[in-house]
Design an enzyme around this catalytic site. Structure first.
Site, mmCIF file in Angstrom:
data_model
loop_
_atom_site.group_PDB
_atom_site.id
_atom_site.type_symbol
_atom_site.label_atom_id
_atom_site.label_comp_id
_atom_site.label_asym_id
_atom_site.label_seq_id
_atom_site.Cartn_x
_atom_site.Cartn_y
_atom_site.Cartn_z
ATOM 1 N N GLN A 10 33.259 37.923 34.224
ATOM 2 C CA GLN A 10 33.149 36.300 33.826
ATOM 3 C C GLN A 10 31.737 35.833 34.040
ATOM 4 O O GLN A 10 31.083 36.283 34.923
ATOM 5 C CB GLN A 10 34.149 35.400 34.664
ATOM 6 C CG GLN A 10 34.377 34.165 34.157
ATOM 7 C CD GLN A 10 35.684 33.463 34.501
ATOM 8 O OE1 GLN A 10 36.560 34.423 35.159
ATOM 9 N NE2 GLN A 10 35.938 32.506 34.359
ATOM 10 N N SER A 94 34.630 43.056 38.112
ATOM 11 C CA SER A 94 35.799 42.072 38.488
ATOM 12 C C SER A 94 36.718 42.332 37.264
ATOM 13 O O SER A 94 37.381 43.204 37.164
ATOM 14 C CB SER A 94 35.269 40.678 38.578
ATOM 15 O OG SER A 94 36.214 39.674 38.898
ATOM 16 N N LEU A 95 36.974 41.237 36.300
ATOM 17 C CA LEU A 95 37.852 41.265 35.364
ATOM 18 C C LEU A 95 37.586 42.352 34.266
ATOM 19 O O LEU A 95 38.475 42.836 33.657
ATOM 20 C CB LEU A 95 37.837 39.917 34.556
ATOM 21 C CG LEU A 95 36.761 39.775 33.355
ATOM 22 C CD1 LEU A 95 37.252 40.237 31.851
ATOM 23 C CD2 LEU A 95 36.358 38.412 33.186
ATOM 24 N N ARG A 119 45.738 36.100 35.371
ATOM 25 C CA ARG A 119 45.088 36.145 36.572
ATOM 26 C C ARG A 119 43.869 34.999 36.569
ATOM 27 O O ARG A 119 43.742 34.452 37.495
ATOM 28 C CB ARG A 119 44.040 37.544 36.331
ATOM 29 C CG ARG A 119 43.113 37.739 37.316
ATOM 30 C CD ARG A 119 42.263 39.078 36.979
ATOM 31 N NE ARG A 119 41.704 39.347 37.970
ATOM 32 C CZ ARG A 119 40.194 39.412 38.150
ATOM 33 N NH1 ARG A 119 39.649 38.347 37.172
ATOM 34 N NH2 ARG A 119 39.540 39.841 39.005
ATOM 35 N N HIS A 204 37.342 36.046 44.718
ATOM 36 C CA HIS A 204 37.102 37.196 45.622
ATOM 37 C C HIS A 204 36.853 36.793 47.143
ATOM 38 O O HIS A 204 35.931 36.948 47.626
ATOM 39 C CB HIS A 204 35.938 38.011 45.158
ATOM 40 C CG HIS A 204 36.301 38.658 43.798
ATOM 41 N ND1 HIS A 204 36.964 39.556 43.250
ATOM 42 C CD2 HIS A 204 35.598 38.357 42.676
ATOM 43 C CE1 HIS A 204 37.046 39.858 42.014
ATOM 44 N NE2 HIS A 204 36.165 39.121 41.326
ATOM 45 N N GLN A 253 41.684 43.482 44.690
ATOM 46 C CA GLN A 253 40.467 43.027 44.166
ATOM 47 C C GLN A 253 40.450 41.513 43.972
ATOM 48 O O GLN A 253 39.390 40.745 43.849
ATOM 49 C CB GLN A 253 40.351 43.705 42.908
ATOM 50 C CG GLN A 253 38.909 43.429 41.980
ATOM 51 C CD GLN A 253 39.219 43.185 40.456
ATOM 52 O OE1 GLN A 253 40.045 41.903 40.224
ATOM 53 N NE2 GLN A 253 38.795 43.835 39.396
#
Length: 314
Positions: A10, A94-95, A119, A204, A253
């Site tokens: 992102q 991440s994503l 998510r 996170h 995660q």
């Protein structure tokens, strides 16, 4: 030459991303249509036309960025004969880890789109707007030790942790707003610049536990198979291919640290990677790769010209 495909997270989104791929390749159009169908949403129209504020919403940005990444890898495979198995490893920020797994065939495209939509929604629900914050600590003095010292200071008043260890000179902290504010003060005392991030939630960090619980439930119902190319995971900075372990790490995660600097270091040393190919929107990860592994090549792949040049270079 040993290649790793890396997939952005992102922040790399922008209105117009993926449009030139769709205009040039029917395979890309098929990917965007499949994502739209999976979500019951005209996501590609939003990517093409905006408004930017709607595209930036976490629940839209996450599946949209994945769609561009998958358009790139599918075009490489079907248009240029370069499959994901040409790479030694995949990794995603991440994503981007979901994009990597979808590209490697571990999760279907439709399931990946739905998981990322959820998510994004779950992350937004986890913490009321305004109660969490994130900040990027940057500058030549910034490293993981400095960021952890700043986070420890913030932890005196609330949840505050290192969220993304991107590279030396760029580490992100996350947590409760008051705690992050205090951590920013400490970071400045230690010689770092601190930039509050315009994000909708503190990603996170332990405050995301409700989102992790939602993802655990969704992932337990999702078919995951062994990826065709091993994934270097955010949480462990090490390769993984067992589906049950992947499922567990995807849950961890949500609240855990993105160990990107360590992941890239492992790829360039133990993994023997000499070329990083960033599949998707933007060039953020390519820039990080050049700082972490200066002896390796880093190539962003997000336009038809990029893909053609990459194919010709192999």
């Amino acid at each position: 030459m040993s290649i790793a495909f890396i997939f952005p997270g992102q922040g790399s989104q922008s209105v117009g991303m993926g449009v030139d791929l769709a205009e040039a390749f029917g395979t890309a159009r098929e990917v965007f249509q499949e994502v739209d169908d999976a979500l019951g949403q005209k996501l590609f129209a939003l990517m093409k036309e905006g408004p930017e504020g709607d595209l930036t919403l976490t629940e839209n940005a996450q599946p949209a960025l994945m769609a561009v990444s998958l358009a790139v890898t599918r075009v490489l495979e079907k248009g240029f004969g370069i499959g994901i198995d040409k790479a030694a490893f995949v990794a995603g920020h991440s994503l981007g880890e979901y994009s990597a797994l979808a590209a490697a065939g571990a999760i279907s495209l439709a399931d990946t789109a739905r998981l990322l939509k959820l998510r994004g929604q779950a992350m937004q629900r986890a913490v009321p707007v305004g109660e969490g914050a994130m900040a990027s600590l940057i500058g030549p003095k910034t490293d993981l030790a400095l960021a952890e010292a700043a986070a420890a200071a913030g932890s005196e008043v609330g949840v505050c942790v290192v969220a993304n260890d991107n590279n030396n000179g760029n580490v992100v902290i996350s947590g409760a707003k008051a705690a992050v504010d205090k951590a920013i003060e400490k970071a400045k005392e230690l010689g770092a610049r601190a930039i509050p991030l315009n994000v909708s939630a503190p990603f996170h960090c332990p405050l995301m536990q409700p989102a992790a619980d939602e993802m655990a439930d969704a992932l337990s119902k999702t078919t995951i198979i062994a990826p065709r190319t091993p994934l270097v995971a955010n949480i462990t900075a090490a390769p993984v291919h067992d589906p049950d372990v992947i499922r567990k790490l995807l849950v961890e995660q949500v609240t855990g640290r993105v160990r990107w600097r360590e992941s890239m270091t492992w790829l360039a040393t133990d993994g023997g990677v000499t070329r990083f190919a960033e599949a998707g929107a933007g060039k953020v990860l390519s820039g990080m790769a050049k700082r972490i592994a200066p002896d390796a090549e880093a190539t962003p792949l997000n336009t038809p010209a990029d893909l053609e040049a990459f194919a010709q270079s192999l």
